[in-house]
Design a protein around this motif. Structure first.
Motif, PDB file in Angstrom:
ATOM      1  N   ILE A  76      26.478  11.620  31.455  1.00  0.00           N
ATOM      2  CA  ILE A  76      26.996  11.703  32.612  1.00  0.00           C
ATOM      3  C   ILE A  76      28.786  12.008  32.450  1.00  0.00           C
ATOM      4  N   GLY A  77      29.354  11.223  31.551  1.00  0.00           N
ATOM      5  CA  GLY A  77      30.689  11.578  31.000  1.00  0.00           C
ATOM      6  C   GLY A  77      30.884  12.780  30.471  1.00  0.00           C
ATOM      7  N   TYR A  78      29.844  13.359  29.669  1.00  0.00           N
ATOM      8  CA  TYR A  78      30.208  14.987  29.388  1.00  0.00           C
ATOM      9  C   TYR A  78      30.392  15.667  30.504  1.00  0.00           C
ATOM     10  N   VAL A  79      29.172  15.646  31.309  1.00  0.00           N
ATOM     11  CA  VAL A  79      29.179  16.754  32.428  1.00  0.00           C
ATOM     12  C   VAL A  79      30.383  16.510  33.466  1.00  0.00           C
ATOM     13  N   HIS A  80      30.785  15.279  33.744  1.00  0.00           N
ATOM     14  CA  HIS A  80      32.142  15.292  34.306  1.00  0.00           C
ATOM     15  C   HIS A  80      33.195  15.717  33.581  1.00  0.00           C
ATOM     16  N   ARG A  81      33.374  15.374  32.411  1.00  0.00           N
ATOM     17  CA  ARG A  81      34.792  16.008  31.943  1.00  0.00           C
ATOM     18  C   ARG A  81      34.621  17.503  31.698  1.00  0.00           C
ATOM     19  N   HIS A  82      33.440  18.086  31.398  1.00  0.00           N
ATOM     20  CA  HIS A  82      33.280  19.499  31.143  1.00  0.00           C
ATOM     21  C   HIS A  82      33.483  20.284  32.436  1.00  0.00           C
ATOM     22  N   THR A  83      32.676  19.764  33.609  1.00  0.00           N
ATOM     23  CA  THR A  83      32.827  20.565  34.835  1.00  0.00           C
ATOM     24  C   THR A  83      34.445  20.604  35.321  1.00  0.00           C
ATOM     25  N   ALA A  84      35.219  19.579  34.811  1.00  0.00           N
ATOM     26  CA  ALA A  84      36.450  19.546  35.343  1.00  0.00           C
ATOM     27  C   ALA A  84      37.308  20.519  34.527  1.00  0.00           C
ATOM     28  N   GLN A  85      36.707  21.051  33.461  1.00  0.00           N
ATOM     29  CA  GLN A  85      37.527  22.190  32.525  1.00  0.00           C
ATOM     30  C   GLN A  85      37.037  23.682  33.088  1.00  0.00           C
ATOM     31  N   LYS A  86      36.647  23.752  34.127  1.00  0.00           N
ATOM     32  CA  LYS A  86      35.932  25.066  34.543  1.00  0.00           C
ATOM     33  C   LYS A  86      37.130  26.158  34.203  1.00  0.00           C
ATOM     34  N   PRO A  87      36.723  27.177  33.494  1.00  0.00           N
ATOM     35  CA  PRO A  87      37.670  28.299  33.249  1.00  0.00           C
ATOM     36  C   PRO A  87      37.581  29.334  34.519  1.00  0.00           C
ATOM     37  N   SER A  88      38.468  29.984  34.511  1.00  0.00           N
ATOM     38  CA  SER A  88      38.725  31.039  35.651  1.00  0.00           C
ATOM     39  C   SER A  88      37.868  32.190  35.328  1.00  0.00           C
ATOM     40  N   GLY A  89      37.562  32.982  36.573  1.00  0.00           N
ATOM     41  CA  GLY A  89      36.624  34.224  36.190  1.00  0.00           C
ATOM     42  C   GLY A  89      35.239  33.733  36.300  1.00  0.00           C
ATOM     43  N   ASP A  90      34.658  34.769  35.966  1.00  0.00           N
ATOM     44  CA  ASP A  90      33.030  34.887  35.950  1.00  0.00           C
ATOM     45  C   ASP A  90      32.498  34.006  35.053  1.00  0.00           C
ATOM     46  N   ILE A  91      31.818  33.016  35.287  1.00  0.00           N
ATOM     47  CA  ILE A  91      31.301  31.678  34.349  1.00  0.00           C
ATOM     48  C   ILE A  91      29.961  32.116  33.978  1.00  0.00           C
ATOM     49  N   ALA A  92      29.173  33.178  34.530  1.00  0.00           N
ATOM     50  CA  ALA A  92      28.000  33.378  34.249  1.00  0.00           C
ATOM     51  C   ALA A  92      27.272  33.565  32.992  1.00  0.00           C
ATOM     52  N   ASP A  93      28.015  34.058  32.029  1.00  0.00           N
ATOM     53  CA  ASP A  93      27.693  34.354  30.628  1.00  0.00           C
ATOM     54  C   ASP A  93      28.925  33.735  29.867  1.00  0.00           C
ATOM     55  N   SER A  94      29.433  32.667  30.110  1.00  0.00           N
ATOM     56  CA  SER A  94      30.443  32.025  29.431  1.00  0.00           C
ATOM     57  C   SER A  94      29.987  30.859  28.468  1.00  0.00           C
ATOM     58  N   ASN A  95      30.582  30.741  27.440  1.00  0.00           N
ATOM     59  CA  ASN A  95      30.196  29.483  26.565  1.00  0.00           C
ATOM     60  C   ASN A  95      30.354  28.241  27.366  1.00  0.00           C
ATOM     61  N   TRP A  96      31.345  28.028  28.246  1.00  0.00           N
ATOM     62  CA  TRP A  96      31.489  26.877  29.193  1.00  0.00           C
ATOM     63  C   TRP A  96      30.244  26.691  29.698  1.00  0.00           C
ATOM     64  N   ARG A  97      29.390  27.414  30.412  1.00  0.00           N
ATOM     65  CA  ARG A  97      28.295  27.232  31.185  1.00  0.00           C
ATOM     66  C   ARG A  97      27.214  27.052  30.206  1.00  0.00           C
ATOM     67  N   TYR A  98      27.239  27.636  29.221  1.00  0.00           N
ATOM     68  CA  TYR A  98      26.011  27.642  27.977  1.00  0.00           C
ATOM     69  C   TYR A  98      26.000  26.196  27.628  1.00  0.00           C
ATOM     70  N   SER A  99      27.119  25.530  27.268  1.00  0.00           N
ATOM     71  CA  SER A  99      27.337  24.276  26.841  1.00  0.00           C
ATOM     72  C   SER A  99      26.850  23.075  27.702  1.00  0.00           C
ATOM     73  N   LEU A 100      27.181  23.578  28.997  1.00  0.00           N
ATOM     74  CA  LEU A 100      26.890  22.463  30.091  1.00  0.00           C
ATOM     75  C   LEU A 100      25.250  22.654  30.212  1.00  0.00           C
ATOM     76  N   MET A 101      24.804  23.705  30.157  1.00  0.00           N
ATOM     77  CA  MET A 101      23.303  23.813  30.421  1.00  0.00           C
ATOM     78  C   MET A 101      22.719  23.160  29.045  1.00  0.00           C
ATOM     79  N   ASN A 102      23.239  22.973  28.120  1.00  0.00           N
ATOM     80  CA  ASN A 102      22.611  22.315  27.012  1.00  0.00           C
ATOM     81  C   ASN A 102      22.812  20.741  27.249  1.00  0.00           C
ATOM     82  N   TRP A 103      23.354  20.303  27.959  1.00  0.00           N
ATOM     83  CA  TRP A 103      23.378  19.146  28.635  1.00  0.00           C
ATOM     84  C   TRP A 103      22.700  18.645  30.003  1.00  0.00           C
TER      85      TRP A 103
END
Length: 111
Positions: A76-103
């Motif tokens: 829960i803590g990870y998902v909340h922290r990580h979603t708050a750090q959303k990068p600008s631009g297209d996230i579909a193929d981003s490491n940010w999205r991939y990391s969240l999906m692992n969680w």
């Protein structure tokens, strides 16, 4: 952890994770999933967490162990922290999205 806080943890865990166990298992098999995160002993923390999340989601609430409850809180803590750090631009193929999906959370999915 009191019963009340366990109930709250359980609800929040399921509220913030929008991937089903089978979907998460299939994702964890992809190269994209394996390409992100800090790696310890050959497997990233997030990838290892994803495997635990599948196990937790397949466990009846009354059968969850203290370790599983603790991991749910961590997720829960990870998902909340990580979603708050959303990068600008297209996230579909981003490491940010991939990391969240692992969680267990796909930010491109509508809830």
């Amino acid at each position: 952890m009191s019963d009340r806080s366990r109930d709250e943890t359980y609800d929040e865990f399921y509220d913030c994770l929008n991937m089903q166990p089978k979907e998460l298992e299939e994702w964890l098999e992809t190269d994209e999933s394996k390409s992100v995160g800090d790696t310890v002993s050959g497997e990233s923390t997030g990838h290892k967490s994803g495997r635990r999340i599948v196990e937790i989601k397949r466990t009846n609430k009354d059968d969850l162990t203290d370790s599983q409850w603790s991991h749910m809180y961590k997720v829960i803590g990870y998902v909340h922290r990580h979603t708050a750090q959303k990068p600008s631009g297209d996230i579909a193929d981003s490491n940010w999205r991939y990391s969240l999906m692992n969680w267990g959370h796909d930010p491109c999915k509508s809830d």
